[in-house]
Enzyme design. Structure first.
Site, short mmCIF file in Angstrom:
data_model
loop_
_atom_site.label_atom_id
_atom_site.label_comp_id
_atom_site.label_asym_id
_atom_site.label_seq_id
_atom_site.Cartn_x
_atom_site.Cartn_y
_atom_site.Cartn_z
N SER A 96 0.94 -1.09 -0.11
CA SER A 96 -0.01 0.00 -0.02
C SER A 96 1.01 1.36 0.03
O SER A 96 1.63 1.52 -0.78
CB SER A 96 -0.78 0.18 1.35
OG SER A 96 -2.16 0.89 0.92
N HIS A 230 -7.81 -5.65 0.22
CA HIS A 230 -6.52 -4.74 0.34
C HIS A 230 -5.53 -5.46 1.12
O HIS A 230 -4.50 -5.34 0.98
CB HIS A 230 -6.89 -3.27 0.68
CG HIS A 230 -6.04 -2.22 0.82
ND1 HIS A 230 -5.45 -1.90 -0.30
CD2 HIS A 230 -5.34 -1.60 1.65
CE1 HIS A 230 -4.67 -0.89 -0.21
NE2 HIS A 230 -4.37 -0.64 1.20
#
Length: 250
Positions: A96, A230
């Site tokens: 990320s 995610h």
């Protein structure tokens, strides 16, 4: 590189020091993340590489230090701190926000003509050339924490304790400021190969957005897709470690 030198450097946690490992992997955490989140990865990679898990300022053992609110600022600091660790083949893995920080850190090495990583692994992060429209960092505290909780990756027990929430809010807001204000042009590239990793149902960085990382390298590129969102890597440790160790074996 002696293990005693590492203890003195707050930027890195070295959970399984290996002065004899043939290579090193540097793990760059996500926004709001810490080095300890990647302990399982450090343990799994330990037989193959000396693992440095980055600890950004403003959290855990660095809680009293001022945060850094830009990807470029983090990268400049890390490029400086990592130079002495490039005495062995080096790989970067960033998840990320950590992917953007790893990319910009690698660019600092190339800009300065210093030997740096020989492969960049970017996970769950849209390519730098893509605009970021989210403004989580501008939300009131409760709404910011709700957004973070929905994504996963943060211990719900921490978010349930008011005193702990107050401790983590500054680093959360700083990290989200850093990644949500980050943008780079398609001309921003590295020469090293990039392997991109994506969760097939990630609402923040879909497979196509992660695939756009191909435009940021003049070297080889490949894309790996895993089931999950995610934080797919929390459930796919063995699969992700296999991708990393395949590079080390090669």
């Amino acid at each position: 590189m002696s293990s005693s030198a590492v203890v003195e450097n707050p930027w890195f946690r070295r959970f399984n020091p290996s002065d004899s490992a043939p290579a090193r992997i540097v793990i760059f955490p996500h926004a709001g993340g810490s080095a300890s989140y990647y302990l399982e990865y450090a343990n799994a990679l330990a037989p193959h590489a000396d693992v440095l898990a980055v600890q950004y300022p403003g959290r855990q053992n660095r809680i009293s230090e001022p945060t850094i609110r830009s990807v470029a600022g983090l990268a400049e600091e890390l490029a400086r701190e990592l130079r002495e660790w490039a005495d062995r083949p080096l790989a970067f893995f960033g998840h990320s926000m950590g992917a953007a920080v790893a990319f910009e850190t690698a660019r600092c090495f190339e800009r300065d003509g210093v030997k740096g990583p020989d492969r960049l692994f970017v996970s769950a992060c849209r390519a730098p050339l893509l605009a970021r429209t989210s403004r989580i960092h501008q939300l009131p505290d409760d709404e910011l924490l709700a957004e973070i909780s929905a994504l996963g990756g943060t211990d719900e027990r921490v978010l349930a304790i008011p005193a702990l929430r107050e401790l983590i809010l500054p680093s959360l807001r700083a990290d989200y400021t850093a990644i949500e204000t980050y943008h780079s042009s398609p001309e921003a590239t590295v020469s090293l190969p990039i392997t991109a990793l994506a969760g097939e149902s990630d609402p923040n960085a879909d497979v196509d957005q992660v695939g756009e990382w191909e435009r940021h390298t003049t070297g080889a590129f490949d894309l790996r897709v895993f089931p999950g969102g995610h934080f797919y890597l929390a459930d796919r440790t063995a699969d992700v470690v296999e991708v990393l160790t395949a590079h080390l074996r090669g």
